[in-house]
Scaffold this active site. Structure first.
Site, PDB file in Angstrom:
ATOM      1  N   ASP A 128       0.863  -1.190   0.000  1.00 37.04           N
ATOM      2  CA  ASP A 128       0.000   0.000   0.000  1.00 37.04           C
ATOM      3  C   ASP A 128       0.895   1.234   0.000  1.00 37.04           C
ATOM      4  OD1 ASP A 128      -1.893   2.018   0.417  1.00 37.04           O
ATOM      5  OD2 ASP A 128      -3.082   0.794   1.786  1.00 37.04           O
ATOM      6  N   ARG A 130      -0.285   4.423  -0.580  1.00 32.97           N
ATOM      7  CA  ARG A 130      -1.119   5.628  -0.532  1.00 32.97           C
ATOM      8  C   ARG A 130      -0.741   6.555   0.623  1.00 32.97           C
ATOM      9  NH1 ARG A 130      -6.858   2.632  -0.540  1.00 32.97           N
ATOM     10  NH2 ARG A 130      -5.621   1.305   0.859  1.00 32.97           N
TER      11      ARG A 130
END
Length: 199
Positions: A128, A130
């Site tokens: 991930d 983000r």
């Protein structure tokens, strides 16, 4: 706001109800993020907020490999039923931040039997990638410091709290598993800690 400039607004009628759409330009990279606002969000003590990562395949093309489009529409319905809330639509979050090309490469590996976490790792990419500074900036524009977060993702909650956002409640966005996305949802639940029961 630290990173964003508010550039335009308009009324946006949708199949779920009418929102006000606000566009923000990110000074760091020129990306345009979107906020859909329903009702007088500033007056709500802790409005419902969905921080939604861009997903072309799910949001636009109706892919059943993920639950992204279904979560987005479910959030729109809940916010309209409540009468106030925000959807913050973040660009450059495709494939949990790895981009569309790498997302398709990960899909190809998933078709060979890897799960979504294993596929990213096999490509040498983060599980991930983000970040949520743009979401925090949009909340600051609406003068909102405390929210009810529409999300199953505990890491998203922690990331927003680290940016100074108070989470009054985390409201799960549960969807109906399909044959195509069951393994994906199980991976999010078992490996990524998402709040998805009964999988």
């Amino acid at each position: 706001m630290l990173f964003l400039s508010h550039t335009s607004s308009a009324r946006l009628p949708t199949q779920f109800g009418t929102f006000d759409i606000h566009v923000f330009s990110d000074r760091r990279n020129g990306l345009e993020h979107i906020a859909l606002a329903c009702g007088e969000v500033q007056r709500a003590e802790a409005p419902l907020v969905r921080v939604h990562s861009e997903c072309l395949t799910g949001d636009i093309f109706g892919s059943t490999r993920c639950d992204c489009g279904e979560q987005l529409h479910h959030a729109q319905r809940l916010i309209q039923e409540t009468g106030h809330g925000l959807i913050l639509y973040l660009k450059n979050h495709e494939g949990r931040g790895i981009g569309l090309t790498n997302k398709m490469r990960a899909y190809a590996l998933q078709d060979q039997g890897l799960d979504t976490v294993e596929a990213n790792e096999a490509l040498g990419l983060p599980v991930d990638a983000r970040s949520y500074e743009a979401a925090a900036d949009m909340l600051a524009f609406f003068d909102i410091q405390r929210i009810r977060l529409l999300s199953n993702n505990q890491d998203k909650r922690a990331a927003l709290q680290a940016l100074g956002i108070s989470i009054a409640e985390q409201v799960p966005l549960l969807t109906t598993p399909t044959h195509e996305n069951l393994k994906y949802l199980q991976t999010k639940s078992h490996k990524l800690g998402h709040l998805i029961p009964d999988l």
